[in-house]
Design a protein around this motif. Structure first.
Motif, PDB file in Angstrom:
ATOM      1  N   MET A   1      64.756  29.461  62.979  1.00  9.26           N
ATOM      2  CA  MET A   1      63.614  30.354  63.176  1.00  9.26           C
ATOM      3  C   MET A   1      63.076  30.218  64.592  1.00  9.26           C
ATOM      4  SD  MET A   1      61.577  29.750  59.584  1.00  9.26           S
ATOM      5  CE  MET A   1      60.412  31.067  59.884  1.00  9.26           C
ATOM      6  N   ARG A   2      62.485  31.303  65.072  1.00  5.74           N
ATOM      7  CA  ARG A   2      61.783  31.267  66.341  1.00  5.74           C
ATOM      8  C   ARG A   2      60.469  30.491  66.200  1.00  5.74           C
ATOM      9  NH1 ARG A   2      62.339  35.431  69.906  1.00  5.74           N
ATOM     10  NH2 ARG A   2      60.665  34.349  70.995  1.00  5.74           N
ATOM     11  N   GLU A   3      59.799  30.309  67.342  1.00  4.43           N
ATOM     12  CA  GLU A   3      58.532  29.580  67.364  1.00  4.43           C
ATOM     13  C   GLU A   3      57.420  30.392  66.686  1.00  4.43           C
ATOM     14  OE1 GLU A   3      58.442  32.491  70.577  1.00  4.43           O
ATOM     15  OE2 GLU A   3      59.956  31.087  69.861  1.00  4.43           O
ATOM     16  N   PRO A   4      56.326  29.728  66.244  1.00  4.91           N
ATOM     17  CA  PRO A   4      55.175  30.479  65.729  1.00  4.91           C
ATOM     18  C   PRO A   4      54.684  31.469  66.778  1.00  4.91           C
ATOM     19  CG  PRO A   4      54.930  28.136  65.256  1.00  4.91           C
ATOM     20  CD  PRO A   4      56.127  28.256  66.165  1.00  4.91           C
ATOM     21  N   GLY A   5      54.341  32.663  66.331  1.00  5.28           N
ATOM     22  CA  GLY A   5      53.938  33.717  67.261  1.00  5.28           C
ATOM     23  C   GLY A   5      55.019  34.745  67.491  1.00  5.28           C
ATOM     24  N   SER A   6      56.261  34.424  67.081  1.00  8.36           N
ATOM     25  CA  SER A   6      57.357  35.369  67.206  1.00  8.36           C
ATOM     26  C   SER A   6      57.226  36.474  66.161  1.00  8.36           C
ATOM     27  CB  SER A   6      58.691  34.641  67.028  1.00  8.36           C
ATOM     28  OG  SER A   6      59.713  35.522  66.610  1.00  8.36           O
ATOM     29  N   GLY A   7      57.565  37.711  66.556  1.00 16.55           N
ATOM     30  CA  GLY A   7      57.477  38.822  65.621  1.00 16.55           C
ATOM     31  C   GLY A   7      58.468  38.724  64.484  1.00 16.55           C
ATOM     32  N   VAL A   8      59.711  38.290  64.769  1.00 19.07           N
ATOM     33  CA  VAL A   8      60.715  38.151  63.710  1.00 19.07           C
ATOM     34  C   VAL A   8      60.272  37.099  62.704  1.00 19.07           C
ATOM     35  CG1 VAL A   8      63.100  37.539  63.191  1.00 19.07           C
ATOM     36  CG2 VAL A   8      62.593  38.894  65.219  1.00 19.07           C
TER      37      VAL A   8
END
Length: 328
Positions: free
Chosen positions: A201-208
């Motif tokens: 997963m991307r970092e917190p705040g990422s749209g995905v």
């Protein structure tokens, strides 16, 4: 006709500094944007306040607040700079060229689309200077709130009447695994089955990540086995390395899907669909170059939608070599 006294007291530089402070609500951020020191910005604001005879800003704790005179000046300043930009465009038309600046911010998922828009735009208007900043969703929202850019390109636009937006392309997010993953043989797999694996997963705040977390909450699925990675490219490479599974924009992985390096799963609730949009704050009136870009994008929407909906293929040549018009 009597000349207004302010004409002899104000300078364009003061107004430029004021606009940066008013938009960012910060002396330090304005100084950074203008390439000045904070004391230089403060000095310009003090001189402007003396010329106007009104205070413009005050601090409440560590927060800078705009006073009524600042809000009145902001509206006039916006109109002044808008007229100057239009004068520049008119003069450019007389010379047979269009010049100016276009400052864009785009969420990281849009980086697979925006360069195609910019390439076609630059082919028609080669003397426009373009700056593009790629960031995650939370950073894009911050830049939008602070009016740092002419346009922000993002999905999932906040429900805010102060924002003007135009949908441009669909962003489909799909679950991806490596070829041979056991879930490819499973009968009717679900998001819960996917979440039992290591989820990249991307970092917190990422749209995905935000879209995936919203779906997981709706389906009452826990995402307990997450490995955080800083870019979509790192997530994609991680799936191909069999580090874990992921949800990614289809456009980010369409070449790998075509080549058989990745595979997608048919899970309930997927694909997640959100449209990328051009967005700007209505208080930041679009510059003439921004208006030109928006008209250009609107005119070519069908072409781009057809291209990105089809399989991977080069865009037709725009007939312009990517070389400066004048070489040293």
């Amino acid at each position: 006709m009597t000349t207004p006294k302010l004409l002899n007291r104000l300078t364009f530089r003061q107004l430029q500094v004021f606009r940066a402070v008013h938009e960012r609500q910060s002396y330090s951020r304005a100084a950074e944007a203008l390439g000045l020191t904070q004391p230089a910005v403060s000095a310009q604001i003090r001189q402007l306040e003396q010329a106007l005879g009104h205070p413009l800003f005050k601090y409440a704790g560590r927060t800078l607040h705009a006073l009524p005179a600042a809000d009145a000046l902001a509206a006039s300043t916006q109109a002044i700079f808008g007229q100057v930009s239009r004068l520049q465009m008119s003069l450019s038309d007389l010379e047979g060229t269009i010049t100016g600046e276009l400052n864009l911010a785009a969420v990281s998922t849009a980086q697979y689309v925006v360069p195609h828009l910019l390439a076609r735009f630059r082919a028609h208007y080669p003397n426009v200077q373009i700056r593009l900043r790629v960031c995650n969703r939370s950073q894009a929202l911050e830049r939008l709130a602070e009016r740092r850019d002419d346009l922000v390109i993002m999905a999932r636009v906040p429900d805010d009447d102060a924002l003007e937006f135009m949908p441009i392309l669909d962003n489909e997010m799909i679950p991806v695994v490596w070829p041979g993953h056991p879930l490819l043989e499973a009968q009717r797999p679900t998001l819960e089955d996917l979440a039992r694996h290591y989820l990249l997963m991307r970092e917190p705040g990422s749209g995905v990540r935000g879209a995936l977390e919203e779906l997981a909450a709706d389906q009452d699925v826990r995402l307990d086995h997450a490995i955080e990675m800083g870019t979509n490219e790192a997530v994609k490479q991680g799936v191909m390395a069999q580090l874990g599974v992921a949800v990614l924009p289809r456009l980010a992985v369409r070449l790998e899907l075509e080549a058989g390096l990745l595979a997608t799963l048919d899970l309930p609730g997927f694909p997640l669909r959100h449209s990328w949009c051009t967005v700007y704050h209505r208080e930041r009136f679009p510059t003439p170059v921004t208006e030109l870009f928006l008209r250009f994008v609107r005119r070519h929407l069908d072409e781009w939608q057809h291209h990105f909906a089809a399989g991977p293929a080069p865009l037709p040549s725009h007939g312009v070599a990517c070389l400066p018009s004048a070489l040293p």
